[in-house]
Motif scaffolding. Structure first.
Motif, PDB file in Angstrom:
ATOM      1  N   LYS A 379       0.887  -1.243  -0.086  1.00  0.00           N
ATOM      2  CA  LYS A 379      -0.247  -0.071   0.261  1.00  0.00           C
ATOM      3  C   LYS A 379       0.766   1.275  -0.079  1.00  0.00           C
ATOM      4  O   LYS A 379       1.875   1.376   0.454  1.00  0.00           O
ATOM      5  N   PRO A 380       0.574   2.047  -0.847  1.00  0.00           N
ATOM      6  CA  PRO A 380       1.395   3.687  -0.673  1.00  0.00           C
ATOM      7  C   PRO A 380       1.515   4.975   0.897  1.00  0.00           C
ATOM      8  O   PRO A 380      -0.084   4.244   1.555  1.00  0.00           O
ATOM      9  N   VAL A 381       2.222   4.978   1.065  1.00  0.00           N
ATOM     10  CA  VAL A 381       2.468   6.001   1.984  1.00  0.00           C
ATOM     11  C   VAL A 381       2.035   7.538   1.490  1.00  0.00           C
ATOM     12  O   VAL A 381       2.347   8.252   0.784  1.00  0.00           O
ATOM     13  N   LEU A 382       0.859   7.664   1.556  1.00  0.00           N
ATOM     14  CA  LEU A 382       0.845   9.177   0.877  1.00  0.00           C
ATOM     15  C   LEU A 382       1.304  10.445   2.241  1.00  0.00           C
ATOM     16  O   LEU A 382       0.424  10.424   2.992  1.00  0.00           O
ATOM     17  N   ASN A 383       1.684  11.554   1.896  1.00  0.00           N
ATOM     18  CA  ASN A 383       1.706  12.861   2.478  1.00  0.00           C
ATOM     19  C   ASN A 383       0.677  13.457   1.751  1.00  0.00           C
ATOM     20  O   ASN A 383       0.756  14.089   0.568  1.00  0.00           O
ATOM     21  N   HIS A 384      -0.395  13.646   3.042  1.00  0.00           N
ATOM     22  CA  HIS A 384      -1.785  14.365   2.431  1.00  0.00           C
ATOM     23  C   HIS A 384      -1.316  15.477   2.498  1.00  0.00           C
ATOM     24  O   HIS A 384      -2.405  16.733   2.244  1.00  0.00           O
ATOM     25  N   PHE A 385      -0.923  16.530   3.149  1.00  0.00           N
ATOM     26  CA  PHE A 385      -0.656  17.782   2.824  1.00  0.00           C
ATOM     27  C   PHE A 385      -0.383  18.707   2.198  1.00  0.00           C
ATOM     28  O   PHE A 385      -1.003  19.495   1.862  1.00  0.00           O
ATOM     29  N   PRO A 386       0.977  18.039   0.891  1.00  0.00           N
ATOM     30  CA  PRO A 386       0.724  19.059  -0.200  1.00  0.00           C
ATOM     31  C   PRO A 386      -0.881  18.847  -1.125  1.00  0.00           C
ATOM     32  O   PRO A 386      -1.183  19.807  -1.724  1.00  0.00           O
ATOM     33  N   LEU A 387      -0.882  17.258  -0.724  1.00  0.00           N
ATOM     34  CA  LEU A 387      -2.696  17.040  -0.870  1.00  0.00           C
ATOM     35  C   LEU A 387      -3.487  17.973  -0.893  1.00  0.00           C
ATOM     36  O   LEU A 387      -3.547  18.257  -2.358  1.00  0.00           O
ATOM     37  N   ILE A 388      -3.812  18.661   0.069  1.00  0.00           N
ATOM     38  CA  ILE A 388      -4.411  19.534   0.211  1.00  0.00           C
ATOM     39  C   ILE A 388      -4.361  21.078   0.417  1.00  0.00           C
ATOM     40  O   ILE A 388      -4.629  21.437  -0.495  1.00  0.00           O
ATOM     41  N   MET A 389      -3.269  21.496   0.152  1.00  0.00           N
ATOM     42  CA  MET A 389      -2.726  22.494  -0.469  1.00  0.00           C
ATOM     43  C   MET A 389      -2.340  22.690  -1.758  1.00  0.00           C
ATOM     44  O   MET A 389      -2.360  24.337  -1.819  1.00  0.00           O
ATOM     45  N   LYS A 390      -2.319  21.587  -1.942  1.00  0.00           N
ATOM     46  CA  LYS A 390      -2.258  22.535  -3.556  1.00  0.00           C
ATOM     47  C   LYS A 390      -3.554  21.947  -4.492  1.00  0.00           C
ATOM     48  O   LYS A 390      -3.611  21.644  -5.714  1.00  0.00           O
ATOM     49  N   ASN A 391      -4.347  21.308  -3.681  1.00  0.00           N
ATOM     50  CA  ASN A 391      -6.065  20.949  -4.045  1.00  0.00           C
ATOM     51  C   ASN A 391      -5.568  19.357  -5.349  1.00  0.00           C
ATOM     52  O   ASN A 391      -6.483  19.933  -6.201  1.00  0.00           O
ATOM     53  N   LEU A 392      -4.895  18.814  -5.204  1.00  0.00           N
ATOM     54  CA  LEU A 392      -4.696  17.458  -6.299  1.00  0.00           C
ATOM     55  C   LEU A 392      -5.568  16.906  -5.450  1.00  0.00           C
ATOM     56  O   LEU A 392      -6.079  16.330  -5.018  1.00  0.00           O
ATOM     57  N   THR A 393      -5.124  16.108  -6.416  1.00  0.00           N
ATOM     58  CA  THR A 393      -6.544  14.626  -7.424  1.00  0.00           C
ATOM     59  C   THR A 393      -5.228  13.107  -6.816  1.00  0.00           C
ATOM     60  O   THR A 393      -4.732  13.558  -8.120  1.00  0.00           O
ATOM     61  N   PHE A 394      -5.252  12.312  -6.264  1.00  0.00           N
ATOM     62  CA  PHE A 394      -4.913  11.259  -5.903  1.00  0.00           C
ATOM     63  C   PHE A 394      -5.872  10.190  -6.582  1.00  0.00           C
ATOM     64  O   PHE A 394      -7.062   9.731  -5.465  1.00  0.00           O
ATOM     65  N   ALA A 395      -6.209   9.223  -7.509  1.00  0.00           N
ATOM     66  CA  ALA A 395      -7.403   8.332  -7.833  1.00  0.00           C
ATOM     67  C   ALA A 395      -6.410   7.430  -8.838  1.00  0.00           C
ATOM     68  O   ALA A 395      -5.123   7.395  -9.008  1.00  0.00           O
ATOM     69  N   GLY A 396      -7.397   5.925  -9.110  1.00  0.00           N
ATOM     70  CA  GLY A 396      -7.411   5.234  -9.388  1.00  0.00           C
ATOM     71  C   GLY A 396      -8.162   5.025 -10.588  1.00  0.00           C
ATOM     72  O   GLY A 396      -9.039   5.223 -10.891  1.00  0.00           O
ATOM     73  N   SER A 397      -8.136   3.774 -11.831  1.00  0.00           N
ATOM     74  CA  SER A 397      -8.419   3.326 -12.698  1.00  0.00           C
ATOM     75  C   SER A 397      -8.340   2.201 -12.897  1.00  0.00           C
ATOM     76  O   SER A 397      -7.146   2.055 -13.407  1.00  0.00           O
ATOM     77  N   LEU A 398      -9.740   1.750 -13.117  1.00  0.00           N
ATOM     78  CA  LEU A 398     -10.001   0.269 -14.213  1.00  0.00           C
ATOM     79  C   LEU A 398      -9.979   0.601 -15.551  1.00  0.00           C
ATOM     80  O   LEU A 398      -9.631   1.297 -15.841  1.00  0.00           O
ATOM     81  N   ILE A 399     -10.158  -0.731 -15.664  1.00  0.00           N
ATOM     82  CA  ILE A 399     -10.271  -0.427 -17.382  1.00  0.00           C
ATOM     83  C   ILE A 399     -11.005   0.371 -17.807  1.00  0.00           C
ATOM     84  O   ILE A 399     -10.638   1.567 -18.038  1.00  0.00           O
ATOM     85  N   GLY A 400     -11.914  -0.010 -18.209  1.00  0.00           N
ATOM     86  CA  GLY A 400     -13.052   0.607 -19.431  1.00  0.00           C
ATOM     87  C   GLY A 400     -14.740   0.218 -19.208  1.00  0.00           C
ATOM     88  O   GLY A 400     -14.460  -1.093 -19.487  1.00  0.00           O
ATOM     89  N   THR A 401     -15.421   1.210 -19.814  1.00  0.00           N
ATOM     90  CA  THR A 401     -17.089   0.850 -20.072  1.00  0.00           C
ATOM     91  C   THR A 401     -16.567  -0.002 -21.077  1.00  0.00           C
ATOM     92  O   THR A 401     -15.362   0.359 -22.095  1.00  0.00           O
ATOM     93  N   LEU A 402     -18.184  -0.648 -21.696  1.00  0.00           N
ATOM     94  CA  LEU A 402     -18.015  -1.167 -22.743  1.00  0.00           C
ATOM     95  C   LEU A 402     -18.378   0.150 -24.172  1.00  0.00           C
ATOM     96  O   LEU A 402     -17.583   0.215 -25.247  1.00  0.00           O
ATOM     97  N   GLU A 403     -18.500   1.125 -23.733  1.00  0.00           N
ATOM     98  CA  GLU A 403     -19.013   1.884 -24.615  1.00  0.00           C
ATOM     99  C   GLU A 403     -16.943   3.244 -24.771  1.00  0.00           C
ATOM    100  O   GLU A 403     -17.190   3.427 -26.030  1.00  0.00           O
ATOM    101  N   ARG A 404     -16.343   3.081 -23.996  1.00  0.00           N
ATOM    102  CA  ARG A 404     -15.319   3.388 -23.666  1.00  0.00           C
ATOM    103  C   ARG A 404     -14.378   2.547 -24.509  1.00  0.00           C
ATOM    104  O   ARG A 404     -13.502   3.684 -24.987  1.00  0.00           O
ATOM    105  N   THR A 405     -14.447   1.536 -24.529  1.00  0.00           N
ATOM    106  CA  THR A 405     -13.091   0.484 -24.859  1.00  0.00           C
ATOM    107  C   THR A 405     -13.969   0.745 -26.736  1.00  0.00           C
ATOM    108  O   THR A 405     -12.245   0.963 -27.270  1.00  0.00           O
ATOM    109  N   GLN A 406     -15.076   0.671 -27.142  1.00  0.00           N
ATOM    110  CA  GLN A 406     -15.598   0.776 -28.652  1.00  0.00           C
ATOM    111  C   GLN A 406     -14.719   2.284 -28.660  1.00  0.00           C
ATOM    112  O   GLN A 406     -14.086   1.962 -29.510  1.00  0.00           O
TER     113      GLN A 406
END
Length: 453
Positions: A379-406
């Motif tokens: 599991k990643p160890v994340l420093n939340h301070f710059p995340l908040i101070m810079k309004n950053l987004t930390f996200a994950g992404s799965l594959i894609g829907t049927l429509e997106r894949t086509q």
């Protein structure tokens, strides 16, 4: 489909560029006549060759000559190029190969390579595909990409596997037969199957087109169909799949390079679209230049982004630039990292090994987005301070829907994007899995020039 029908070679490779693209100008075409429903069902392999190297109006004579030694009886196949038309029966005779399936124990209407325990060793295996249903298509598999997920699954790294397991969810091939209610495909069409093959179709997520989050999703392998039949993957002769969960493949893309698009491709295309990184002029970092990373670079370049690869060294810089990147930022070069700090609109992290994500977060500009698509074991160890101070987004992404894949496949067709693959024969599957497990940085596609496996 009877057993002999499906024991044609399950991976009929093409060269890295489709040969017909090399000879499409001013070359005589050889029409292949007499292909009725019974003929194509009986000779899946030979029917798929006609449409892989040609089309409904025939095959270029030079292409026919060039592929003769690799796929058929050289002299007999070359002789077909002397006329302007051949009967499909003649084509079958010229390109027929002896079956290797007779020596394999067991029964079933499909033939593939399966793992039977956590050793991950693959061996020939016969099993049953379901009978063609009204909304199903039967696809003769010409190419199957090797994904690192295949290795994790058959070794039980992600939980107990449902052995025997035929892996493979990067599937490309030719439609041989269609059900009575199919409207999306016809025999001879190019088709692909990705990471999942069904869902419940009734829940709110499915109705919203978010099938990838359905609690009753059916994955392409190591899963169970709703009728109770084990779901088996693309290291096999053919697949029967619902047309709703099957994708059309643009005619200009070589099938060998299409398979990985259905996993690595959609995995790295989705972050651009979901996080608004698909805008020309944005500065995007791609962490890693392996199977996922090289696709992320190609998509970013096609969107008009300023793409940089973040890697351990500059060893692959020429390769990265050839794919459209501006250059490589070495992750161990403190001066280079300092210079790039706060300049990236987004970062797509494709690395599955342990690494410090906080170093990467420092590269983001305010409101920047970092999207994880790799799966490190810790599991990643994340420093939340710059995340908040810079309004950053930390996200994950799965594959894609049927429509997106086509959508992704159509985008690839428009921009001539395919995966960089090394095409290997199926007899090297086991060796390739060992190599892939050690390196994990190359997309592989498999073919088999003989009948059966």
């Amino acid at each position: 489909v009877n057993l002999q029908t499906c024991l044609g070679d399950f991976i009929c490779s093409i060269y890295c560029l489709r040969l017909q693209d090399l000879y499409k100008h001013n070359m005589p075409r050889i029409a292949v006549k007499g292909i009725d429903a019974d003929a194509r069902r009986q000779h899946l392999r030979e029917f798929s060759l006609v449409y892989e190297f040609g089309s409904a109006d025939g095959i270029d004579s030079q292409v026919l000559t060039d592929v003769s030694a690799k796929y058929g009886n050289d002299a007999a196949a070359k002789a077909l190029a002397n006329g302007d038309a051949v009967d499909f029966k003649q084509f079958v005779e010229a390109f027929a190969k002896p079956s290797q399936a007779a020596s394999v124990e067991g029964s079933g209407n499909c033939f593939g390579w399966a793992a039977r325990d956590t050793s991950g060793h693959l061996a020939p295996y016969k099993f049953d595909r379901r009978n063609l249903q009204p909304t199903d298509v039967l696809i003769k598999i010409t190419h199957a990409g090797m994904c690192h997920s295949d290795l994790h699954t058959i070794r039980g790294d992600w939980g107990p596997a449902k052995y025997p397991v035929v892996p493979g969810h990067e599937i490309a091939g030719i439609v041989v037969d269609v059900g009575s209610k199919v409207t999306k495909f016809k025999p001879g069409d190019r088709a692909g199957v990705g990471v999942f093959v069904d869902s419940c179709r009734e829940c709110n997520l499915c109705k919203k087109g978010e099938e990838i989050f359905c609690s009753n999703i059916v994955y392409t392998y190591n899963s169970v169909h709703h009728d109770g039949l084990p779901a088996q993957g693309g290291y096999s002769t053919h697949i029967v799949n619902s047309e709703d969960y099957t994708f059309t493949i643009p005619s200009n893309l070589p099938l060998a390079g299409v398979g990985p698009l259905l996993c690595a491709g959609i995995t790295t295309y989705s972050p651009y679209k979901d996080h608004n990184l698909d805008k020309a002029g944005l500065k995007v970092g791609v962490v890693g230049l392996g199977g996922l990373g090289h696709m992320a670079v190609k998509f970013g370049a096609a969107f008009g982004c300023e793409v940089y690869v973040i890697s351990r060294s500059k060893a692959k810089e020429a390769e990265a630039k050839a794919m459209g990147a501006k250059g490589i930022i070495p992750s161990g070069d403190l001066e280079a990292l300092k210079e790039a700090a706060g300049t990236f609109d987004g970062i797509i992290d494709t690395v599955s090994a342990h690494h410090d994500v906080n170093i990467l977060m420092d590269l983001l500009a305010p409101r920047g987005r970092m999207v994880l698509v790799g799966l490190p074991p810790e599991k990643p160890v994340l420093n939340h301070f710059p995340l908040i101070m810079k309004n950053l987004t930390f996200a994950g992404s799965l594959i894609g829907t049927l429509e997106r894949t086509q959508e992704m496949l159509d985008f690839c067709g428009k921009h001539n994007i395919t995966a960089e693959v090394e095409v290997r024969p199926t007899v090297e599957l086991g060796l390739a899995l060992v190599w892939h497990g050690a390196c994990g940085n190359m997309a592989l596609a498999f073919w088999q020039p003989t009948q059966g496996l």
